[in-house]
Design a protein around this motif. Structure first.
Motif, PDB file in Angstrom:
ATOM      1  N   TYR A  63     -34.255   0.472 -34.471  1.00 15.67           N
ATOM      2  CA  TYR A  63     -33.069   0.817 -33.688  1.00 15.67           C
ATOM      3  C   TYR A  63     -33.432   1.367 -32.309  1.00 15.67           C
ATOM      4  N   ASN A  64     -34.435   2.241 -32.259  1.00 13.92           N
ATOM      5  CA  ASN A  64     -34.781   2.866 -30.973  1.00 13.92           C
ATOM      6  C   ASN A  64     -35.569   1.935 -30.051  1.00 13.92           C
ATOM      7  N   ASN A  69     -28.334  -0.427 -23.597  1.00 17.69           N
ATOM      8  CA  ASN A  69     -27.369  -1.278 -22.888  1.00 17.69           C
ATOM      9  C   ASN A  69     -26.775  -2.322 -23.820  1.00 17.69           C
ATOM     10  N   LEU A  70     -27.617  -2.927 -24.652  1.00 14.71           N
ATOM     11  CA  LEU A  70     -27.115  -3.944 -25.571  1.00 14.71           C
ATOM     12  C   LEU A  70     -26.241  -3.315 -26.646  1.00 14.71           C
ATOM     13  N   LYS A  71     -26.641  -2.163 -27.169  1.00 16.53           N
ATOM     14  CA  LYS A  71     -25.822  -1.479 -28.181  1.00 16.53           C
ATOM     15  C   LYS A  71     -24.433  -1.192 -27.623  1.00 16.53           C
ATOM     16  N   LEU A 184     -22.727   4.554 -47.420  1.00 15.38           N
ATOM     17  CA  LEU A 184     -24.133   4.692 -47.803  1.00 15.38           C
ATOM     18  C   LEU A 184     -25.099   4.659 -46.627  1.00 15.38           C
ATOM     19  N   LEU A 185     -24.744   3.944 -45.559  1.00  8.29           N
ATOM     20  CA  LEU A 185     -25.698   3.751 -44.473  1.00  8.29           C
ATOM     21  C   LEU A 185     -25.415   4.596 -43.237  1.00  8.29           C
ATOM     22  N   GLY A 186     -24.179   4.700 -42.843  1.00  9.07           N
ATOM     23  CA  GLY A 186     -23.863   5.392 -41.597  1.00  9.07           C
ATOM     24  C   GLY A 186     -23.884   4.451 -40.413  1.00  9.07           C
ATOM     25  N   LYS A 187     -23.300   4.891 -39.311  1.00 13.91           N
ATOM     26  CA  LYS A 187     -23.069   4.021 -38.150  1.00 13.91           C
ATOM     27  C   LYS A 187     -24.360   3.517 -37.499  1.00 13.91           C
ATOM     28  N   GLU A 188     -25.342   4.380 -37.320  1.00 12.36           N
ATOM     29  CA  GLU A 188     -26.555   3.963 -36.620  1.00 12.36           C
ATOM     30  C   GLU A 188     -27.290   2.872 -37.386  1.00 12.36           C
ATOM     31  N   ARG A 189     -27.418   3.055 -38.686  1.00 15.07           N
ATOM     32  CA  ARG A 189     -28.111   2.056 -39.497  1.00 15.07           C
ATOM     33  C   ARG A 189     -27.315   0.753 -39.550  1.00 15.07           C
ATOM     34  N   GLU A 264     -19.521   5.187 -26.290  1.00 12.34           N
ATOM     35  CA  GLU A 264     -20.249   6.179 -27.092  1.00 12.34           C
ATOM     36  C   GLU A 264     -21.109   5.465 -28.126  1.00 12.34           C
ATOM     37  N   LEU A 265     -22.349   5.931 -28.275  1.00 12.18           N
ATOM     38  CA  LEU A 265     -23.250   5.386 -29.292  1.00 12.18           C
ATOM     39  C   LEU A 265     -23.260   6.291 -30.520  1.00 12.18           C
ATOM     40  N   PRO A 266     -23.499   5.717 -31.705  1.00 16.83           N
ATOM     41  CA  PRO A 266     -23.578   6.549 -32.920  1.00 16.83           C
ATOM     42  C   PRO A 266     -24.829   7.416 -32.921  1.00 16.83           C
TER      43      PRO A 266
END
Length: 266
Positions: A63-64, A69-71, A184-189, A264-266
């Motif tokens: 993820y990192n 910009n793409l996210k 189970l995962l959350g927004k970032e995942r 806004e990003l998660p």
């Protein structure tokens, strides 16, 4: 009656077992990256069947290591309320359902009008002893443009596990998987898995493959403008990949790029 009751119990137990399977698969994704999705496997089969080869490009990126910009561009283009909703945007679904119904009515009306014109032309040709005209195949085969109201999480649920069928049972399963993903995962995942698996062209899957294919850079190096263009392509990647520098992609991409700072990003 006993046979019917047993069948009902078996169907219920089978449904529960299926949901437990999905829960287990999604829970595993908290620590293990999915190797492929149902949609990708169907695409592999289609390419092998139709083209007798599978030209495939996909490379997982943490993820990192995917450009912010793409996210932001994908969220702005596909699901503006991604960080706030619980997986489903009910108002967007209602609006999409209403617009799709209106589009279907227009298509049905156009078909009926085309058929009526063809029948009148047949009568005139018969009366004058002329060659019978061909039916208006294009008008009769027209289909409405379907507008989706799915969130990023719903799109991921479909890509991971489900077929392309459209029925109430499949939609209900999509909702169930969507809530499992959110819980189970959350927004970032969710966003990370989505960006690594979503289609960006025929045989092009994931942010890294798309960045290399269209802009010859890594996913971490995407600036606002190319990120915006990639986000524009997502609803119809196979169509847009034929002309990724088109005026529509460039113009819409620039609009999305200009909005990135407010996403806004998660």
């Amino acid at each position: 009656m006993r046979s019917a009751w047993r069948l009902f119990v078996l169907i219920v137990l089978g449904g529960i077992a299926l949901q437990l399977y999905f829960v287990a698969r999604i829970a595993l994704m908290t620590v293990v990256n999915p190797q492929s999705t149902t949609f990708q496997r169907s695409e592999m089969f289609r390419l092998a069947r139709d083209k007798h080869q599978v030209l495939w490009s996909q490379e997982w990126r943490p993820y990192n290591e995917i450009s912010d910009n793409l996210k932001r561009a994908v969220i702005a283009s596909e699901d503006a309320n991604f960080v706030d909703h619980s997986g489903v945007e009910w108002e967007a679904l209602r609006n999409a359902w209403k617009r799709n119904n209106q589009a279907q009515v227009k298509v049905d009306r156009a078909r009926a009008q085309a058929q009526a014109r063809h029948e009148r032309a047949l009568e005139r040709a018969k009366a004058r002893g002329r060659k019978m005209p061909e039916p208006p195949a294009r008008a009769l085969a027209a289909t409405p443009k379907v507008i989706g109201g799915s969130t990023i999480t719903q799109q991921l649920a479909k890509n991971l596990f489900l077929s392309g069928e459209r029925n109430f049972l499949r939609k209900g399963q999509e909702f169930a998987i969507t809530f499992m993903l959110e819980g189970l995962l959350g927004k970032e995942r969710i966003l990370g898995i989505y960006l690594n698996n979503v289609e960006w062209g025929e045989g092009v899957f994931g942010a890294q493959a798309a960045a290399r294919h269209y802009f010859h850079v890594d996913a971490s190096q995407l600036s606002a403008t190319p990120a915006g263009r990639l986000a524009v392509m997502l609803p119809a990647p196979k169509r847009f990949e034929k002309n990724p520098q088109s005026g529509y992609v460039a113009g819409r991409g620039a609009t999305i790029a200009a909005r990135l700072l407010g996403v806004e990003l998660p």
